[in-house]
Design an enzyme around this catalytic site. Structure first.
Site, mmCIF file in Angstrom:
data_model
loop_
_atom_site.group_PDB
_atom_site.id
_atom_site.type_symbol
_atom_site.label_atom_id
_atom_site.label_comp_id
_atom_site.label_asym_id
_atom_site.label_seq_id
_atom_site.Cartn_x
_atom_site.Cartn_y
_atom_site.Cartn_z
ATOM 1 N N GLU A 84 0.793 -1.219 0.000
ATOM 2 C CA GLU A 84 0.000 0.000 0.000
ATOM 3 C C GLU A 84 0.836 1.284 0.000
ATOM 4 O OE1 GLU A 84 -2.895 -0.439 3.144
ATOM 5 O OE2 GLU A 84 -3.842 -2.145 2.169
ATOM 6 N N GLU A 114 -5.522 -8.400 -0.352
ATOM 7 C CA GLU A 114 -6.235 -8.164 0.915
ATOM 8 C C GLU A 114 -7.680 -7.853 0.604
ATOM 9 O OE1 GLU A 114 -4.869 -5.160 3.679
ATOM 10 O OE2 GLU A 114 -2.789 -5.835 3.492
#
Ligand code: IFM
Length: 448
Positions: free
Chosen positions: A173, A358
């Site tokens: 991320e 995720e």
């Protein structure tokens, strides 16, 4: 039975060799007080009053550092194929540069062997946010030299475990590493500064490219990067709201993909950030765009976006939406996952394997009679796996889906009460209790 009691799929509904997995990260589960680990920016951020709920931190977390065999047994019992963990830079190189902590390398070495012994494919992510504090002192992601420091960390780590990994990612991320932490000030190091953010947005990607080069030179393959995306929708029908949502999408979703896959940052975002960017940044695109083998997509929610009236870039704000929400306050919007898979494939990755690295939800889970009823999570997973199946049916090359997360864990600024796990953790006793979603999943994964 409905889609709140059991998973609504079997393996036969997905392509051959499709991988079901789960993901965790080092600071959120390991316990950074153990094993000669150096201080991280999350230790100091959490020690600063007002940053983390109840002043909690990752010192003990789930004590995975000691309990990893039990945790890997759980992954095996769930019938999952793959496990995505991250390596803590400060555990391996406590000061970020220089002396290596052999205990740290030994820990990840045992973890990888433990996964292989249980027939689980190991995926490592090099960095999931716990920057060594000594490097934060030197400017952290604002300092261009971090690309070299990160390359060295990659070398040390992957020389030890790279030979047995099924896949490896550089970052988890980049948007969080750069924008959330240097512009919004919400995560460590807690800065609210546009120049710091612009530098971090670029240096993260430069470090990504350098790390890919290092891993290739070690003969590794199946290398990728994990990006998080949020579906941005205008809060109303006005042109201003459309422009605000478009810019939100640019900063969040198009910037990092643009750098890695198109050797360019989006013009609408550069219009606001150019004057704060590192000098001569475009010369780095050859390194940033070092070819990868797959893209990881982390997806949770959408945001409604409206203009704000400050007159300052980026000039948008989030507005509360009407859809059902998780305990994070995030709207449940599976259509967004379909969108990002198919859009990334079409516009950026063009046929490269995509993994959903995720996806999951936080619920107000409680143990009752040694069981945790989490029908909302079962339904959430069903809805998002439906979206994945639709994307595959429409031609997207999705190779796997990882649930966030194996265990309830340290949810950063929100501390320990946001529960994302398939397995409940009692943070007093550290007892693990598999939830009903865990049982539903393992039942489903047994069906061919
Ligand atoms: O817990 C985080 C994780 O560290 C990164 N992706 C989102 C998760 C839920 O907020």
């Amino acid at each position: 039975m409905n889609d709140r009691d059991c998973m609504n799929f079997s393996r036969a509904d997905f392509p051959d060799n499709f991988e079901f997995g789960t993901a965790t990260s080092s600071y959120q589960i390991e316990g950074h007080a153990f094993g000669g680990c150096g201080q991280t920016q999350w230790d100091t951020f959490a020690a600063t009053a007002g940053n983390v709920a109840r002043g909690e931190n990752g010192a003990i977390a789930c004590d995975h550092y000691h309990r990893w065999p039990e945790d890997l047994d759980l992954i095996q019992q769930a019938g999952l194929d793959s496990y995505r963990f991250s390596t803590s830079w400060a555990r391996i190189i406590p000061q970020g540069r220089g002396a290596v902590n052999q205990q740290g390398l030994d820990f990840y070495d045992r973890l990888v062997d433990g996964l292989l012994e249980r027939g689980i494919k190991p995926y490592a992510c090099l960095y999931h946010w716990e920057l060594p504090a000594a490097l934060a002192d030197l400017g952290g992601w604002r300092n261009r030299e971090i690309a070299d420091w990160f390359a060295d960390f990659t070398q040390v780590t992957m020389e030890r475990i790279g030979d047995r990994l099924h896949g490896a990612a550089t970052f988890n991320e980049p948007w969080c590493i750069a924008w959330l932490s240097h512009f919004m000030g919400y995560h460590a190091p807690g800065l609210r500064d546009i120049r710091a953010a612009a530098h971090a947005m670029h240096h993260t990607l430069l470090a990504h490219g350098r790390a890919i080069q290092v891993m290739r030179s070690l003969g590794m393959n199946n290398l990728g990067v994990v990006m998080n995306f949020e579906y941005a929708e205008p809060a109303d029908g006005s042109d201003e709201a459309h422009a605000a949502a478009r810019l939100y999408d640019g900063i969040y979703n198009r910037w990092f993909l643009g750098g890695v896959f198109n050797k360019a940052y989006p013009d609408d975002v550069l219009a606001g950030l150019l004057q704060y960017m590192p000098e001569n940044f475009a010369a780095d695109f050859e390194t940033i765009a070092e070819p990868v083998d797959w893209l990881g997509i982390n997806y949770y929610t959408r945001k409604l976006v409206a203009p704000d009236k400050t007159g300052l870039f980026p000039g948008y704000k989030e507005v509360e939406g009407p859809l059902p929400k998780t305990t994070m306050g995030w709207e449940i919007y599976p259509q967004g996952l379909y969108h990002f898979i198919t859009w990334a494939d079409r516009e950026y990755t063009k046929g490269l394997p995509i993994y959903v690295t995720e996806n999951g939800m936080a619920c107000a889970d409680m143990v009752k009679d040694d069981s945790v009823a989490d029908a909302d999570r079962i339904s959430f997973l069903n809805q998002h796996l439906d979206a994945v199946r639709r994307a595959i049916a429409d031609g997207a090359p999705v190779h796997g889906y990882f649930i966030w997360s194996l265990l309830d864990n340290f949810e950063w600024t929100l501390g320990y009460d946001q529960r994302f796990g398939l397995v409940h953790v009692d943070f007093e006793t550290l007892k693990r209790t598999p939830k009903q979603s865990f049982a539903a999943l393992s039942q489903s994964l047994k069906n061919d």
